[in-house]
Enzyme design. Sequence first.
Site, PDB file in Angstrom:
ATOM      1  N   GLU A 118       0.798  -1.239   0.000  1.00  0.00           N
ATOM      2  CA  GLU A 118       0.000   0.000   0.000  1.00  0.00           C
ATOM      3  C   GLU A 118       0.829   1.286   0.000  1.00  0.00           C
ATOM      4  OE1 GLU A 118      -2.819  -0.341   3.230  1.00  0.00           O
ATOM      5  OE2 GLU A 118      -3.799  -2.076   2.339  1.00  0.00           O
ATOM      6  N   ASN A 136       2.143  -5.159  -3.175  1.00  0.00           N
ATOM      7  CA  ASN A 136       0.755  -5.499  -2.848  1.00  0.00           C
ATOM      8  C   ASN A 136      -0.042  -4.216  -2.541  1.00  0.00           C
ATOM      9  OD1 ASN A 136      -1.131  -7.743  -2.157  1.00  0.00           O
ATOM     10  ND2 ASN A 136      -1.017  -6.951  -0.063  1.00  0.00           N
ATOM     11  N   GLU A 196      -6.139 -10.802  -1.007  1.00  0.00           N
ATOM     12  CA  GLU A 196      -6.930 -10.533   0.208  1.00  0.00           C
ATOM     13  C   GLU A 196      -8.419 -10.429  -0.109  1.00  0.00           C
ATOM     14  OE1 GLU A 196      -5.368  -7.194   2.456  1.00  0.00           O
ATOM     15  OE2 GLU A 196      -3.299  -7.691   1.972  1.00  0.00           O
ATOM     16  N   ASP A 255     -12.201 -10.318  -0.230  1.00  0.00           N
ATOM     17  CA  ASP A 255     -13.440 -10.408   0.554  1.00  0.00           C
ATOM     18  C   ASP A 255     -14.436  -9.431  -0.054  1.00  0.00           C
ATOM     19  OD1 ASP A 255     -12.505  -7.971   1.668  1.00  0.00           O
ATOM     20  OD2 ASP A 255     -12.098  -8.844   3.639  1.00  0.00           O
ATOM     21  N   HIS A 278     -10.446  -6.191  -1.915  1.00  0.00           N
ATOM     22  CA  HIS A 278     -11.476  -5.910  -0.903  1.00  0.00           C
ATOM     23  C   HIS A 278     -12.626  -5.188  -1.610  1.00  0.00           C
ATOM     24  CE1 HIS A 278      -8.884  -7.224   2.329  1.00  0.00           C
ATOM     25  NE2 HIS A 278      -7.934  -6.419   1.914  1.00  0.00           N
TER      26      HIS A 278
HETATM   27  C1  XIL Z   1      -5.955  -6.225   8.580  1.00  0.00           C
HETATM   28  C2  XIL Z   1      -6.167  -7.361   9.580  1.00  0.00           C
HETATM   29  O1  XIL Z   1      -6.971  -8.361   9.019  1.00  0.00           O
HETATM   30  C3  XIL Z   1      -6.806  -6.805  10.843  1.00  0.00           C
HETATM   31  O2  XIL Z   1      -6.911  -7.813  11.831  1.00  0.00           O
HETATM   32  C4  XIL Z   1      -5.979  -5.641  11.380  1.00  0.00           C
HETATM   33  O3  XIL Z   1      -6.624  -5.069  12.486  1.00  0.00           O
HETATM   34  C5  XIL Z   1      -5.789  -4.586  10.295  1.00  0.00           C
HETATM   35  O4  XIL Z   1      -5.201  -5.188   9.153  1.00  0.00           O
HETATM   36  N1  XIL Z   1      -4.819  -4.646   3.872  1.00  0.00           N
HETATM   37  C6  XIL Z   1      -3.776  -5.437   4.292  1.00  0.00           C
HETATM   38  C7  XIL Z   1      -3.946  -6.291   5.495  1.00  0.00           C
HETATM   39  O5  XIL Z   1      -2.736  -5.509   3.612  1.00  0.00           O
HETATM   40  O6  XIL Z   1      -2.758  -6.439   6.216  1.00  0.00           O
HETATM   41  C8  XIL Z   1      -5.040  -5.759   6.399  1.00  0.00           C
HETATM   42  O7  XIL Z   1      -5.249  -6.711   7.460  1.00  0.00           O
HETATM   43  C9  XIL Z   1      -6.300  -5.511   5.613  1.00  0.00           C
HETATM   44  C10 XIL Z   1      -6.064  -4.477   4.546  1.00  0.00           C
END
Ligand code: XIL
Length: 318
Positions: A132, A173, A239, A241, A209
């Site tokens: 990020e 990422n 990631e 969801d 996401h």
């Molecule tokens: C999130 C975790 O799932 C949570 O438990 C934590 O509080 C915050 O981070 N992008 C990412 C991940 O790269 O590391 C993040 O994970 C979600 C967003």
Amino acid sequence: LAQLNDLAVAAGLKYFGTATDNPELTDTAYVEVLSNKTEWGQITPGNSQKWDTTEPSNGTFSFTKGDVITSLAANNSQLVRCHNLVWYSQLPSWVSGGTWTNETLQAVMKTHITTEMTHYKGQCYAWDVVNEALDDSAAFRTDVFYNAMGEDYIRIAFETAALADPDVKLYYNDYNIEYSGAKATAALGIVTKLVNAGVKIGGVGVQGHYIVGSMPSQSDLVKTLETYTALGLEVAITELDIRMTLPSTDALLAQQSIDYQTAVSACLNVADCIGITVWDFDDKYSWIPDTFSGQGAACLFDENLNRKPAYYGVVSAL
Ligand code: XIL
């Protein structure tokens, strides 16, 4: 019943995986599903390899929590995506609130990368080296790394990582870089610069996401992912969801199933999209309700470990 990783491998992917985290490992029913390699061929530690956990004070390293996840994966013959080394968030305050020059922060960043990667050598399929770096307007985040080193911190991080472990795939990422727009253009700029400078980078991780009903189209996803693979890089959805405003309804769950299908089909339609990871498989342990107020139900399994329509959406895409 064929399960997700088996289906994904048969469809040509390296894995279908999930994130997990240490607190939920006391839930034996959850761990039983997590440990099933036919379902999850890969695991990502959701928090326990982040800087605040692994180097809580300068030069003091702790890998105990991350090791719990990597040994669980090893016991189940599951791959691990290691996550992450350099990120503006979940930094200990000695880093985020420190007073740094280019030189002093560079030294600290190199020690962090080298020590953590050396510890996990041989245990990771991939490392998210930089996470990020871009903000929502597609500019570089003016975080502690950027402020001390400028955008050059990205090159330095990848070069350090390549020396620490030459056998692991090194990933950039980020989120919202998998469909066309200013952020995807900026991410392509970051990785193109590395490739052109001969800096070792192996892949681009697109987080994925999403919100039910507002997915990018499959064709836009494919087209954008191919801009990265055209550079000779692999891509992975890292990631995934797809959240909704609660309470969930049958209509939302049906749309969510279609949206998961779209994401999975997009990856399958890109030659070098090598794997898909969901950001936990179970609504009970998802990060969404804690972070996005009023939203949730983003995962493939519900809070009672029952498969949702979304699960069968993934099955039909695979
Ligand atoms: C999130 C975790 O799932 C949570 O438990 C934590 O509080 C915050 O981070 N992008 C990412 C991940 O790269 O590391 C993040 O994970 C979600 C967003």
